[in-house]
Design an enzyme around this catalytic site. Structure first.
Site, PDB file in Angstrom:
ATOM      1  N   HIS A   1     -20.579 -41.376   6.591  1.00  0.00           N
ATOM      2  CA  HIS A   1     -20.942 -40.360   5.591  1.00  0.00           C
ATOM      3  C   HIS A   1     -22.227 -40.758   4.874  1.00  0.00           C
ATOM      4  CE1 HIS A   1     -19.930 -38.276   1.557  1.00  0.00           C
ATOM      5  NE2 HIS A   1     -20.268 -37.334   2.414  1.00  0.00           N
TER       6      HIS A   1
ATOM      7  N   HIS B   1     -28.993 -35.948  -1.409  1.00  0.00           N
ATOM      8  CA  HIS B   1     -27.774 -35.235  -1.767  1.00  0.00           C
ATOM      9  C   HIS B   1     -27.914 -34.409  -3.036  1.00  0.00           C
ATOM     10  CE1 HIS B   1     -23.766 -34.709  -3.589  1.00  0.00           C
ATOM     11  NE2 HIS B   1     -23.321 -34.659  -2.343  1.00  0.00           N
TER      12      HIS B   1
HETATM   13  O1  G3P Z   1     -20.418 -32.899   4.855  1.00  0.00           O
HETATM   14  C1  G3P Z   1     -19.306 -33.452   4.254  1.00  0.00           C
HETATM   15  C2  G3P Z   1     -19.558 -33.923   2.847  1.00  0.00           C
HETATM   16  O2  G3P Z   1     -20.738 -34.667   2.813  1.00  0.00           O
HETATM   17  C3  G3P Z   1     -19.656 -32.789   1.875  1.00  0.00           C
HETATM   18  O3  G3P Z   1     -19.747 -33.182   0.547  1.00  0.00           O
HETATM   19  O4  G3P Z   1     -21.000 -33.679  -1.499  1.00  0.00           O
HETATM   20  O5  G3P Z   1     -20.556 -35.502   0.107  1.00  0.00           O
HETATM   21  O6  G3P Z   1     -22.219 -33.723   0.629  1.00  0.00           O
HETATM   22  P1  G3P Z   1     -20.929 -34.058  -0.072  1.00  0.00           P
HETATM   23 MG    MG Z   2     -22.806 -34.213   2.678  1.00  0.00          MG
END
Ligand code: G3P
Ligand code: MG
Length: 252
Positions: free
Chosen positions: A10, A52
């Site tokens: 992630h 992000h």
């Molecule tokens: O794409 C999955 C996840 O990354 C979505 O939430 O806020 O971590 O970008 P966020």
């Molecule tokens: Mg994300």
């Protein structure tokens, strides 16, 4: 049905290194990951960067919004110090360079289109066009397993991505599946639903799969929970804990 890698790092390399940076990506690679999720938004000049938050301050030193700065200005900013002194000076990556690096190293990408408010269609269009151009050879040769998956919470961004690059697969990010989620997902011809695992149930997982969508969860950091979700039929997920949950997790 999910046709892609099952376990993704992630935001590049999870929480072991600054998110959405080359250092993070390489940290994930150190743990064997060759599949990654990261976030993309537009700078003031319309050039996409890997980031992000739509504002500076948390992961990037400084103040203001991403759209207050041109991409090359952002690329000179420090996106690493917040995580630790070792990462001081780690830049905000330009999306095209990040994606080129991933492609060159055989890292499959789930590119999350993360538009700042009001830039939904523009962001979806730009990210899709650049990705399409970068993977034109794989699309032409039918090497579709290498082609990235575009996802977004923004249906407008996904719709613009579909218009710009219909042959790139798309996924709907829905924290909690709303009533009428299925026609919404079909309206952008999504191949998968990406949902927050904390809102999922075994019954809902079955419904999503029976409807023919791939089922992906974010962000799963506990191996016990990860096994439970896989047992429910969740096909793939991303993790911040690349040290606890490896790329082959769940394979007996
Ligand atoms: O794409 C999955 C996840 O990354 C979505 O939430 O806020 O971590 O970008 P966020
Ligand atoms: Mg994300």
């Amino acid at each position: 049905m999910w046709r892609y890698p099952r376990i993704l790092a992630h935001r590049g390399g999870g929480t072991l290194a600054p998110e959405n940076t080359f250092a993070g990506l390489k940290r994930g690679m150190d743990f064997g990951f060759r599949a990654v999720e990261f976030d993309v938004m537009l700078a003031r000049d319309g050039v996409p960067v890997v980031m992000h938050d739509p504002y500076l301050g948390r992961t990037v030193s400084g103040a203001g919004h991403v759209f207050d700065y041109d991409a090359l200005e952002l690329a000179r900013m420090d996106a690493g110090s917040w995580h630790g002194a070792d990462y001081r000076g780690e830049p905000v990556p330009l999306f095209v360079e990040f994606a080129q690096y991933c492609k060159a190293h055989g890292i499959w990408m789930n590119i999350e289109i993360k538009p700042a408010r009001g830039f939904d269609r523009e962001t979806g269009d730009t990210v899709a066009r650049i990705t399409r151009a970068l993977f034109a050879d794989d699309i032409a040769s039918g090497a579709l397993a290498r082609v990235p998956l575009l996802s977004s919470f923004s249906l407008a961004a996904l719709d613009a991505a579909r218009a710009a690059a219909p042959d790139l697969p798309r996924a709907c990010l829905m924290s909690e599946l709303p009533p009428g989620w299925e026609p919404l997902a079909r309206s952008v011809e999504a191949v998968a639903i990406h949902t927050n695992h904390t809102h999922l149930s075994p019954e809902l997982a079955q419904v999503v799969r029976d409807a023919g969508f791939g089922l992906f969860c974010y962000t799963v950091n506990d191996p016990v929970r990860a096994r439970e979700l896989l047992g429910w039929g969740v096909e793939a997920f991303c993790t911040d804990r690349v040290d606890l949950i490896g790329p082959d997790f769940g394979i007996a």
